[in-house]
Design a protein around this motif. Structure first.
Motif, PDB file in Angstrom:
ATOM      1  N   LYS A   1       0.797  -1.225   0.033  1.00 28.91           N
ATOM      2  CA  LYS A   1      -0.089  -0.118  -0.016  1.00 28.91           C
ATOM      3  C   LYS A   1       0.962   1.346   0.167  1.00 28.91           C
ATOM      4  O   LYS A   1       2.143   1.144   0.413  1.00 28.91           O
ATOM      5  N   TYR A   2       0.332   2.486  -0.447  1.00 31.44           N
ATOM      6  CA  TYR A   2       0.861   3.684  -0.522  1.00 31.44           C
ATOM      7  C   TYR A   2       0.044   4.565   0.430  1.00 31.44           C
ATOM      8  O   TYR A   2      -1.090   4.777   0.339  1.00 31.44           O
ATOM      9  N   LEU A   3       0.703   5.184   1.689  1.00 31.80           N
ATOM     10  CA  LEU A   3      -0.018   5.870   2.443  1.00 31.80           C
ATOM     11  C   LEU A   3       0.108   7.523   2.279  1.00 31.80           C
ATOM     12  O   LEU A   3       1.287   8.018   1.795  1.00 31.80           O
ATOM     13  N   ASN A   4      -0.964   8.075   2.338  1.00 31.89           N
ATOM     14  CA  ASN A   4      -0.998   9.491   1.761  1.00 31.89           C
ATOM     15  C   ASN A   4       0.233  10.290   2.456  1.00 31.89           C
ATOM     16  O   ASN A   4       0.497  11.368   1.816  1.00 31.89           O
ATOM     17  N   GLU A   5       0.493  10.041   3.701  1.00 29.26           N
ATOM     18  CA  GLU A   5       1.525  11.036   4.297  1.00 29.26           C
ATOM     19  C   GLU A   5       2.922  10.789   3.817  1.00 29.26           C
ATOM     20  O   GLU A   5       3.879  11.351   4.204  1.00 29.26           O
ATOM     21  N   GLY A   6       3.054   9.813   2.740  1.00 31.75           N
ATOM     22  CA  GLY A   6       4.267   9.642   1.905  1.00 31.75           C
ATOM     23  C   GLY A   6       5.048   8.459   2.449  1.00 31.75           C
ATOM     24  O   GLY A   6       6.189   8.615   2.496  1.00 31.75           O
ATOM     25  N   TYR A   7       4.395   7.419   2.593  1.00 29.08           N
ATOM     26  CA  TYR A   7       5.125   6.403   2.862  1.00 29.08           C
ATOM     27  C   TYR A   7       4.518   5.057   1.940  1.00 29.08           C
ATOM     28  O   TYR A   7       3.413   5.047   1.611  1.00 29.08           O
TER      29      TYR A   7
END
Length: 248
Positions: free
Chosen positions: A216-222
């Motif tokens: 997954k890609y997290l919106n906070e940039g991870y």
């Protein structure tokens, strides 16, 4: 350490220039044979059993790779000579084998010979040559193997098992599926260049990831990778990274 060598190149001028440069700049190399004919080269190598072979890649009758494949026990160090074939250089680099680009630069020759001499002392040639031959028969990059120099020696790792690489103080720690990490003395820049293709992405100056392991890609940039590894994506790389995922 004196090293016996055979030179193989179908171009007479290139062969003469290479021999002259070796005699001038590499005093530890003893040329025991040379030929312009790849088929005769196989016979020459099997008869003379050199420690080192300078091998042209692009020859009309038989490529340097084909020649190597036709030798039953290629237990000698190889320095390939090429007019720059990107596919060839990728295959060679993955197996930590030396190469020279034509026209041969004097310092590059000296450097390649120093490295080859060390490799001969370490007796790693047969494994690397077999790996190169194996890789050349593999069609997809992810199924190939790369050689990773580590503290214990050489590690032969399948590309598709690499989850990510972490750069730290000039070293790189390689995280591998279901195996313990490997610490290499090579920088992350080396592995970024080596693994440059659509399946690897440098998301941060310290992290090179295999995008096949992204969960997954997290919106906070991870990004979250397989095995619960959560890694930061540099702010200035996020847009390009997300675009590359959409185009995957």
């Amino acid at each position: 350490m004196k090293i016996t060598a055979v030179l193989v190149d179908d171009e007479p001028k290139a062969l003469a220039i290479l021999k002259n440069k070796i005699e001038r700049f590499c005093s530890n190399i003893i040329v025991i044979g040379e030929t312009k004919n790849p088929q005769k080269a196989i016979e020459l190598i099997e008869k003379k059993k050199p420690q080192l072979v300078f091998l042209d890649i692009a020859m009309p009758e038989m490529s340097g790779f084909d020649l190597l494949s036709n030798i039953e026990n290629p237990n000698f160090e190889v320095i390939f000579v090429t007019a720059f074939d990107q596919y060839a250089l990728e295959a060679i680099n993955h197996c930590a084998i030396g190469y020279l680009v034509k026209p041969v630069d004097n310092q590059d020759l000296i450097t390649a010979v120093i490295k080859a001499t060390q490799n001969i002392e370490d007796k790693t040639a047969l494994e690397k040559n077999k790996l190169l031959i194996e890789n050349l028969g593999v069609q997809t990059f992810q199924k190939k193997k790369i050689v990773i120099p580590s503290q214990e020696g050489l590690e032969f790792v399948e590309v598709n098992k690499i989850i990510f690489c972490e750069g730290t103080e000039g070293y790189t720690r390689i995280y591998i599926k279901n195996e313990k990490p490997i610490l290499s003395s090579y920088s992350i820049g080396h592995f970024n260049k080596l693994l440059q293709n659509q399946d690897f992405y440098l998301i941060h100056k310290s992290y090179l990831i295999n995008i096949n392991y992204i969960e997954k890609y997290l919106n906070e940039g991870y990004v979250v990778l397989d095995e619960n590894n959560k890694l930061p994506v540099s702010r200035n790389r996020r847009s390009d990274f997300l675009n590359s995922l959409k185009n995957k």
